[in-house]
Write a protein that holds these residues in place. Structure first.
Motif, PDB file in Angstrom:
ATOM      1  N   LEU A 107      31.848  46.284  40.567  1.00 13.49           N
ATOM      2  CA  LEU A 107      30.648  45.789  39.891  1.00 13.49           C
ATOM      3  C   LEU A 107      30.955  45.434  38.442  1.00 13.49           C
ATOM      4  N   PHE A 108      31.697  46.300  37.777  1.00 15.93           N
ATOM      5  CA  PHE A 108      31.981  46.092  36.358  1.00 15.93           C
ATOM      6  C   PHE A 108      32.859  44.861  36.142  1.00 15.93           C
ATOM      7  N   ILE A 109      33.994  44.801  36.850  1.00 14.07           N
ATOM      8  CA  ILE A 109      34.912  43.686  36.608  1.00 14.07           C
ATOM      9  C   ILE A 109      34.360  42.375  37.155  1.00 14.07           C
ATOM     10  N   GLY A 110      33.577  42.437  38.241  1.00 15.36           N
ATOM     11  CA  GLY A 110      32.990  41.220  38.784  1.00 15.36           C
ATOM     12  C   GLY A 110      31.878  40.671  37.915  1.00 15.36           C
ATOM     13  N   TYR A 111      31.188  41.541  37.217  1.00 13.16           N
ATOM     14  CA  TYR A 111      30.072  41.115  36.369  1.00 13.16           C
ATOM     15  C   TYR A 111      30.555  40.627  35.005  1.00 13.16           C
ATOM     16  N   PHE A 112      31.486  41.376  34.375  1.00 13.30           N
ATOM     17  CA  PHE A 112      31.926  41.033  33.027  1.00 13.30           C
ATOM     18  C   PHE A 112      33.148  40.117  33.003  1.00 13.30           C
ATOM     19  N   ARG A 113      33.965  40.163  34.105  1.00 11.31           N
ATOM     20  CA  ARG A 113      35.197  39.384  34.183  1.00 11.31           C
ATOM     21  C   ARG A 113      36.120  39.720  33.018  1.00 11.31           C
ATOM     22  N   GLY A 114      36.793  38.734  32.429  1.00 15.05           N
ATOM     23  CA  GLY A 114      37.621  38.997  31.264  1.00 15.05           C
ATOM     24  C   GLY A 114      39.021  39.501  31.587  1.00 15.05           C
TER      25      GLY A 114
ATOM     26  N   LEU B  30      31.754  39.409  46.103  1.00 15.63           N
ATOM     27  CA  LEU B  30      30.309  39.355  46.322  1.00 15.63           C
ATOM     28  C   LEU B  30      29.558  39.325  44.990  1.00 15.63           C
ATOM     29  N   VAL B  31      30.008  40.143  44.040  1.00 12.28           N
ATOM     30  CA  VAL B  31      29.351  40.207  42.732  1.00 12.28           C
ATOM     31  C   VAL B  31      29.463  38.872  42.007  1.00 12.28           C
ATOM     32  N   ILE B  32      30.643  38.262  42.016  1.00 12.79           N
ATOM     33  CA  ILE B  32      30.843  36.974  41.351  1.00 12.79           C
ATOM     34  C   ILE B  32      29.945  35.910  41.970  1.00 12.79           C
ATOM     35  N   LYS B  33      29.858  35.902  43.293  1.00 11.48           N
ATOM     36  CA  LYS B  33      29.001  34.932  43.980  1.00 11.48           C
ATOM     37  C   LYS B  33      27.542  35.153  43.618  1.00 11.48           C
ATOM     38  N   THR B  34      27.111  36.396  43.573  1.00 12.86           N
ATOM     39  CA  THR B  34      25.716  36.702  43.271  1.00 12.86           C
ATOM     40  C   THR B  34      25.375  36.357  41.825  1.00 12.86           C
ATOM     41  N   CYS B  35      26.313  36.566  40.915  1.00 13.81           N
ATOM     42  CA  CYS B  35      26.062  36.285  39.498  1.00 13.81           C
ATOM     43  C   CYS B  35      25.829  34.807  39.228  1.00 13.81           C
TER      44      CYS B  35
ATOM     45  N   HIS C 210      22.475  44.940  31.125  1.00  9.63           N
ATOM     46  CA  HIS C 210      23.510  44.686  32.137  1.00  9.63           C
ATOM     47  C   HIS C 210      23.445  45.714  33.257  1.00  9.63           C
ATOM     48  N   PHE C 211      23.238  46.978  32.897  1.00 10.49           N
ATOM     49  CA  PHE C 211      23.172  48.024  33.916  1.00 10.49           C
ATOM     50  C   PHE C 211      21.995  47.790  34.856  1.00 10.49           C
ATOM     51  N   ARG C 212      20.852  47.392  34.310  1.00 11.55           N
ATOM     52  CA  ARG C 212      19.668  47.163  35.137  1.00 11.55           C
ATOM     53  C   ARG C 212      19.890  45.970  36.073  1.00 11.55           C
ATOM     54  N   ILE C 213      20.544  44.934  35.574  1.00 11.55           N
ATOM     55  CA  ILE C 213      20.815  43.766  36.417  1.00 11.55           C
ATOM     56  C   ILE C 213      21.734  44.144  37.570  1.00 11.55           C
ATOM     57  N   MET C 214      22.790  44.909  37.263  1.00  8.68           N
ATOM     58  CA  MET C 214      23.711  45.319  38.314  1.00  8.68           C
ATOM     59  C   MET C 214      23.031  46.225  39.333  1.00  8.68           C
ATOM     60  N   ARG C 215      22.152  47.097  38.869  1.00  8.54           N
ATOM     61  CA  ARG C 215      21.531  48.071  39.769  1.00  8.54           C
ATOM     62  C   ARG C 215      20.416  47.465  40.607  1.00  8.54           C
ATOM     63  N   TYR C 216      19.564  46.631  40.002  1.00  8.13           N
ATOM     64  CA  TYR C 216      18.362  46.164  40.694  1.00  8.13           C
ATOM     65  C   TYR C 216      18.451  44.718  41.190  1.00  8.13           C
ATOM     66  N   TYR C 217      19.380  43.927  40.659  1.00 10.62           N
ATOM     67  CA  TYR C 217      19.436  42.521  41.034  1.00 10.62           C
ATOM     68  C   TYR C 217      20.697  42.146  41.801  1.00 10.62           C
ATOM     69  N   ILE C 218      21.760  42.917  41.640  1.00 12.69           N
ATOM     70  CA  ILE C 218      23.010  42.594  42.327  1.00 12.69           C
ATOM     71  C   ILE C 218      23.281  43.535  43.497  1.00 12.69           C
TER      72      ILE C 218
ATOM     73  N   ILE D 190      23.965  42.669  47.735  1.00 10.69           N
ATOM     74  CA  ILE D 190      25.269  42.784  48.401  1.00 10.69           C
ATOM     75  C   ILE D 190      25.333  43.971  49.361  1.00 10.69           C
ATOM     76  N   LEU D 191      24.266  44.766  49.422  1.00 14.31           N
ATOM     77  CA  LEU D 191      24.308  45.995  50.212  1.00 14.31           C
ATOM     78  C   LEU D 191      24.560  45.726  51.689  1.00 14.31           C
ATOM     79  N   GLN D 192      23.904  44.710  52.264  1.00 14.86           N
ATOM     80  CA  GLN D 192      24.094  44.425  53.686  1.00 14.86           C
ATOM     81  C   GLN D 192      25.539  44.055  53.980  1.00 14.86           C
ATOM     82  N   ASN D 193      26.133  43.274  53.091  1.00 13.29           N
ATOM     83  CA  ASN D 193      27.538  42.909  53.278  1.00 13.29           C
ATOM     84  C   ASN D 193      28.446  44.132  53.200  1.00 13.29           C
TER      85      ASN D 193
END
Length: 271
Positions: A94-101, A156-161, A176-184, A188-191
């Motif tokens: 979640l962290f690396i897929g969301y922030f990249r870098g 999955l995270v990169i695609k969703t973002c 960022h934490f709220r987006i990862m927890r409630y929006y991402i 991706i849970l079903q996958n």
């Protein structure tokens, strides 16, 4: 019969078979006809009969009872390994897929190197260094499998973002934490369920392979892979000693595949 009905039928067969295996393992003391550790050399290599439905092994132990108790090792530990792997890899992915870098680049290059080595080879090497035992086998499989989970979840995270609602959530002032927890994560849970279900079969096969090589569970603990190892010397004169443990392993992997195949029809479209 419509294609949709066929998929539903496959799902029900897989779920029913998986539940049946788990229930049998949970009720092992009550449903197993004999003590799986009881040695009776006078009844060694008996063919399947009324008293021993799956026959006996080279030490006169009930094969059916050992298969039933083997569920507690092969299946239960596969679930534990899968859950622990998710606990380890999900926050990282979640962290690396969301922030990249740069951190994402370094971790993914390390994962690419790790994935270049076959799972079984790497697991054998790790257990060989740590020593053969059930705990070391679990640790080795965790080390081997977490990279697969990180790579999959990150994709999955990169695609969703890239979805519009993520940009809207950011513009609305969500952290960022709220987006990862409630929006991402919910998206991706079903996958993750599909991937985890399919991977359980691979983990059980890996457990069986390590035990077959003598690097996993140690005698006299009943486990499907170790039972196959014990049966190799007697397969020609008593083929049932290998057929029934192999069939148990096949049925569990089939159940996982049927469940995962049902949901993957939807998850592939989303990914």
């Amino acid at each position: 019969m419509k294609v949709r009905d066929i998929f539903k039928c496959k799902k029900m067969v897989g779920v029913s078979l998986l539940i049946f295996i788990f229930v049998i393992g949970l009720l092992a003391p009550g449903v197993s006809p004999h003590d799986p550790l009881e040695v009776n050399l006078s009844k060694r290599l008996l063919s399947p009969n009324f008293e021993y439905p799956f026959g006996t092994d080279h030490l006169g132990r009930c094969i059916l009872s050992r298969i039933i108790y083997g569920i507690r090792v092969s299946v239960v530990y596969s679930v534990i390994i899968m859950l622990l792997t998710f606990v380890i890899s999900l926050p990282i992915a979640l962290f690396i897929g969301y922030f990249r870098g740069r951190l994402d680049y370094l971790i993914m290059r390390f994962i690419d190197v790790t994935l270049a080595i076959p799972d079984i080879i790497l697991a054998i090497t790790i257990v060989g260094v740590l020593g053969p035992s059930l705990f070391n086998m679990v640790m080795a499989i965790l080390i081997v499998r977490w990279t697969n989970y990180v790579r999959f979840i990150r994709s999955l995270v990169i695609k969703t973002c890239e979805e519009d609602y993520i940009f809207s959530a950011r513009m609305s002032g969500n952290s960022h934490f709220r987006i990862m927890r409630y929006y991402i994560f919910p998206v991706i849970l079903q996958n993750l369920v599909v991937f985890g279900t399919l991977d359980m079969g691979k983990i059980v096969l890996l457990i069986a392979a390590l035990s077959f090589l003598g690097l996993g569970t140690q005698p006299p603990t009943p486990e499907w892979g170790s039972m196959l190892h014990d049966a190799t010397l007697y397969f020609q004169i008593a083929p049932f000693v290998m057929i029934f443990p192999g069939l148990a392993l096949f049925l569990f992997m089939l159940a996982c595949q049927l469940i995962g195949d049902q949901y993957s029809k939807h998850s592939v479209k989303e990914v």
